[in-house]
Design a protein around this motif. Structure first.
Motif, PDB file in Angstrom:
ATOM      1  N   LEU A 100     -40.460  21.669  55.853  1.00 25.33           N
ATOM      2  CA  LEU A 100     -41.837  21.881  56.304  1.00 25.33           C
ATOM      3  C   LEU A 100     -41.916  23.043  57.300  1.00 25.33           C
ATOM      4  O   LEU A 100     -42.901  23.787  57.325  1.00 25.33           O
ATOM      5  N   GLN A 101     -40.878  23.205  58.112  1.00 21.55           N
ATOM      6  CA  GLN A 101     -40.839  24.349  59.031  1.00 21.55           C
ATOM      7  C   GLN A 101     -40.768  25.662  58.261  1.00 21.55           C
ATOM      8  O   GLN A 101     -41.334  26.676  58.680  1.00 21.55           O
ATOM      9  N   ALA A 102     -40.064  25.627  57.128  1.00 16.03           N
ATOM     10  CA  ALA A 102     -39.976  26.828  56.286  1.00 16.03           C
ATOM     11  C   ALA A 102     -41.358  27.231  55.778  1.00 16.03           C
ATOM     12  O   ALA A 102     -41.743  28.406  55.834  1.00 16.03           O
ATOM     13  N   PHE A 103     -42.119  26.257  55.300  1.00 12.32           N
ATOM     14  CA  PHE A 103     -43.472  26.547  54.828  1.00 12.32           C
ATOM     15  C   PHE A 103     -44.360  27.035  55.975  1.00 12.32           C
ATOM     16  O   PHE A 103     -45.182  27.938  55.798  1.00 12.32           O
ATOM     17  N   GLY A 104     -44.171  26.420  57.142  1.00 14.53           N
ATOM     18  CA  GLY A 104     -44.950  26.841  58.301  1.00 14.53           C
ATOM     19  C   GLY A 104     -44.646  28.264  58.705  1.00 14.53           C
ATOM     20  O   GLY A 104     -45.553  29.043  59.039  1.00 14.53           O
ATOM     21  N   HIS A 105     -43.365  28.633  58.653  1.00 12.49           N
ATOM     22  CA  HIS A 105     -42.979  29.999  59.015  1.00 12.49           C
ATOM     23  C   HIS A 105     -43.510  31.000  57.995  1.00 12.49           C
ATOM     24  O   HIS A 105     -43.888  32.120  58.340  1.00 12.49           O
TER      25      HIS A 105
ATOM     26  N   LYS B 265     -30.059  22.466  54.612  1.00  8.17           N
ATOM     27  CA  LYS B 265     -28.895  22.259  53.749  1.00  8.17           C
ATOM     28  C   LYS B 265     -29.302  22.371  52.279  1.00  8.17           C
ATOM     29  O   LYS B 265     -30.375  21.934  51.892  1.00  8.17           O
ATOM     30  N   PHE B 266     -28.409  22.932  51.487  1.00  9.24           N
ATOM     31  CA  PHE B 266     -28.643  23.098  50.045  1.00  9.24           C
ATOM     32  C   PHE B 266     -29.949  23.852  49.769  1.00  9.24           C
ATOM     33  O   PHE B 266     -30.709  23.505  48.875  1.00  9.24           O
ATOM     34  N   ALA B 267     -30.188  24.890  50.576  1.00  9.80           N
ATOM     35  CA  ALA B 267     -31.415  25.674  50.411  1.00  9.80           C
ATOM     36  C   ALA B 267     -31.471  26.337  49.040  1.00  9.80           C
ATOM     37  O   ALA B 267     -32.556  26.592  48.517  1.00  9.80           O
ATOM     38  N   TYR B 268     -30.324  26.636  48.464  1.00  8.83           N
ATOM     39  CA  TYR B 268     -30.280  27.300  47.158  1.00  8.83           C
ATOM     40  C   TYR B 268     -30.309  26.301  45.998  1.00  8.83           C
ATOM     41  O   TYR B 268     -30.312  26.710  44.839  1.00  8.83           O
ATOM     42  N   ASN B 269     -30.359  25.015  46.319  1.00  6.38           N
ATOM     43  CA  ASN B 269     -30.337  23.995  45.267  1.00  6.38           C
ATOM     44  C   ASN B 269     -31.657  23.225  45.251  1.00  6.38           C
ATOM     45  O   ASN B 269     -32.674  23.734  44.821  1.00  6.38           O
ATOM     46  N   ASP B 270     -31.641  22.003  45.752  1.00  5.12           N
ATOM     47  CA  ASP B 270     -32.835  21.157  45.689  1.00  5.12           C
ATOM     48  C   ASP B 270     -34.010  21.721  46.491  1.00  5.12           C
ATOM     49  O   ASP B 270     -35.165  21.450  46.168  1.00  5.12           O
ATOM     50  N   PHE B 271     -33.743  22.511  47.538  1.00  5.07           N
ATOM     51  CA  PHE B 271     -34.802  22.968  48.432  1.00  5.07           C
ATOM     52  C   PHE B 271     -35.128  24.451  48.257  1.00  5.07           C
ATOM     53  O   PHE B 271     -35.636  25.083  49.186  1.00  5.07           O
ATOM     54  N   ILE B 272     -34.877  24.973  47.090  1.00  8.05           N
ATOM     55  CA  ILE B 272     -35.112  26.409  46.890  1.00  8.05           C
ATOM     56  C   ILE B 272     -36.602  26.747  46.942  1.00  8.05           C
ATOM     57  O   ILE B 272     -36.988  27.859  47.300  1.00  8.05           O
ATOM     58  N   PHE B 273     -37.464  25.777  46.615  1.00  5.99           N
ATOM     59  CA  PHE B 273     -38.905  26.055  46.680  1.00  5.99           C
ATOM     60  C   PHE B 273     -39.356  26.256  48.133  1.00  5.99           C
ATOM     61  O   PHE B 273     -40.324  26.985  48.388  1.00  5.99           O
ATOM     62  N   ALA B 274     -38.660  25.626  49.082  1.00  8.01           N
ATOM     63  CA  ALA B 274     -38.982  25.840  50.497  1.00  8.01           C
ATOM     64  C   ALA B 274     -38.701  27.289  50.889  1.00  8.01           C
ATOM     65  O   ALA B 274     -39.444  27.886  51.675  1.00  8.01           O
ATOM     66  N   VAL B 275     -37.621  27.857  50.348  1.00  9.65           N
ATOM     67  CA  VAL B 275     -37.298  29.257  50.615  1.00  9.65           C
ATOM     68  C   VAL B 275     -38.352  30.165  49.976  1.00  9.65           C
ATOM     69  O   VAL B 275     -38.760  31.172  50.569  1.00  9.65           O
ATOM     70  N   ILE B 276     -38.795  29.812  48.770  1.00  6.71           N
ATOM     71  CA  ILE B 276     -39.868  30.579  48.116  1.00  6.71           C
ATOM     72  C   ILE B 276     -41.120  30.564  48.990  1.00  6.71           C
ATOM     73  O   ILE B 276     -41.761  31.598  49.207  1.00  6.71           O
ATOM     74  N   GLY B 277     -41.470  29.385  49.506  1.00 10.85           N
ATOM     75  CA  GLY B 277     -42.645  29.259  50.354  1.00 10.85           C
ATOM     76  C   GLY B 277     -42.522  30.028  51.649  1.00 10.85           C
ATOM     77  O   GLY B 277     -43.502  30.595  52.144  1.00 10.85           O
ATOM     78  N   GLU B 278     -41.304  30.058  52.210  1.00  7.48           N
ATOM     79  CA  GLU B 278     -41.109  30.761  53.481  1.00  7.48           C
ATOM     80  C   GLU B 278     -41.132  32.268  53.287  1.00  7.48           C
ATOM     81  O   GLU B 278     -41.702  32.998  54.106  1.00  7.48           O
ATOM     82  N   GLU B 279     -40.523  32.754  52.216  1.00  5.66           N
ATOM     83  CA  GLU B 279     -40.421  34.198  52.020  1.00  5.66           C
ATOM     84  C   GLU B 279     -41.661  34.815  51.381  1.00  5.66           C
ATOM     85  O   GLU B 279     -41.970  35.986  51.624  1.00  5.66           O
ATOM     86  N   PHE B 280     -42.367  34.039  50.562  1.00  9.36           N
ATOM     87  CA  PHE B 280     -43.544  34.579  49.867  1.00  9.36           C
ATOM     88  C   PHE B 280     -44.846  33.929  50.309  1.00  9.36           C
ATOM     89  O   PHE B 280     -45.915  34.319  49.847  1.00  9.36           O
TER      90      PHE B 280
END
Length: 400
Positions: free
Chosen positions: A244-249, A268-283
């Protein structure tokens, strides 16, 4: 000279094929972004996970092209050649797989680590498709139609729960339900059977938890943290809070590609189960929304391909494949955003994971094979209509 009645095969659905390759390409880019920092520290190679995912993507594309060029009716006749070996591996997993985070889901086959639950999903879809289409009108009869399907799905789900892998079990069961409705089952019987299956799963879950409570402790904590992740933000709620912090950022427009903070050993496992959080944070919200709209259009196109098929087997299998991808994506994105409890399933085509990517692409190969037959039928129908119009015109001219 007479033309062959069957003619050649039609072309695969070009739009669906291109969208599949675009998803795989975007997944590779995001795996690199989400894993490079971790890979550099742990493997001394920022491209470690990306190169492995690229290898699986290459194998998957080859498998997709291969299965795309096989008439889908062949799977109806020879599905057991795929189903039996996969079930053997699935049964073997709880006894030979190493314990990783309280689960025994991966086995070593030569230089590769394979998760048999992934190919089992496609195996069950092909099996159920053959069974439902073979039953025909008898499928509406509970004992002769619906009961065998429930037994097969229940047995496979029971084996998966031995690992335990609740996420895959839910995805498989939900996909089977979609296929049951697509096959024309009696709705009242299906609803009653669904309730019975839920009760059965609850019993199996209770027995498994009683036999080995430590194995389930981690998963129960993930469920309870869903209600209030901040109550235990340093332990069971850590993943969801970090997500959720990733989406907030990311905010509205995102922090920029490669600029995710949470992937830097926080999530943890940002490139696996939580890759959508990285998408939300970066885009950001805009990028995440566009991605989901693209994914929805991709699923819609797949559903159109399945429904256009004139053969019941092709339709049921096609709907099953689209349902599998849609349900798994919903569970992944829903868990990462806190909309539903976390269950630990990958985002199809995007998350790091060779077994998942390979099976997703194989499944798309089957769906594209169905599209080829549908396009051939439409082409043949158009040709016959044109020929009939031409003959009618010729008759009119001759009469005049």
């Amino acid at each position: 000279m007479k033309q062959p009645q069957n003619g050649g095969r039609g072309r695969p659905d070009f739009l669906l094929l291109v969208m599949t390759l675009l998803l795989v390409g975007f997944g590779l880019v995001m795996v690199y972004s989400a894993s490079s920092s971790i890979a550099l520290v742990e493997e001394n190679d920022a491209l470690h996970f990306t190169k492995r995912q690229l290898m699986w993507a290459g194998l998957g594309v080859f498998a997709m092209l291969f299965s795309m060029n096989i008439r889908y009716q062949v799977y109806k006749k020879l599905f057991l050649l795929y189903f039996i070996p996969v079930m053997f591996l699935l049964v073997l997993v709880p006894f030979v797989a190493p314990d990783i985070n309280g689960a025994k889901s991966w086995i070593q086959i030569g230089p590769f680590t394979v998760q048999p639950t992934e190919p089992a999903k496609l195996a069950v879809i092909l099996y159920l498709g053959a069974l439902i289409s073979k039953k025909g009108d008898k499928f509406r009869d509970f004992k002769k139609g619906l009961l065998p399907v429930i037994i097969i799905v229940g047995a496979v789900c029971g084996i998966i729960m031995m690992q335990p892998d609740l996420g895959s079990c839910l995805v498989l069961a939900a996909s089977a339900i979609v296929m049951i409705f697509a096959g024309g089952a009696n709705l009242k019987q299906a609803a009653t059977s669904g309730l019975a299956v839920v009760l059965l799963v609850a019993v199996v879950f209770s027995i498994s938890m009683a036999m080995d409570p430590k194995k389930w402790e981690y998963r129960i904590d993930r469920f309870t943290s869903y209600a209030d992740p901040l109550a235990d933000a340093q332990d069971s709620g850590w993943q969801l809070v970090s997500s959720l912090q990733a989406f907030g950022h990311g905010g509205i427009s995102g922090a920029g590609f490669g600029e995710s903070v949470q992937k830097l050993h926080y999530l943890k496992f940002a490139y696996n189960d939580f890759i959508f959080a990285v998408i939300g944070e970066e885009f950001g919200f805009i990028g995440g929304t566009l991605f989901m709209l693209f994914y929805l259009f991709f699923l819609w196109r797949g559903l159109i391909v399945a429904l256009r098929c004139s053969d019941e087997y092709g339709t049921v299998v096609g709907v099953g494949i689209v349902g599998l991808l849609a349900i798994q994506a919903f569970i992944n994105i829903g868990g990462v955003t806190g909309a539903i409890p976390l269950t630990g399933v990958t985002l199809p085509f995007i998350s790091y994971g060779g077994s998942s990517l390979l099976v997703c692409l194989m499944s798309m190969g089957v769906l594209l094979s169905i599209s080829r037959e549908s396009n051939r039928s439409e082409k043949a129908s158009t040709t016959r209509s044109t020929a009939a119009t031409t003959r009618s015109s010729q008759k009119t001219v001759s009469i005049r």
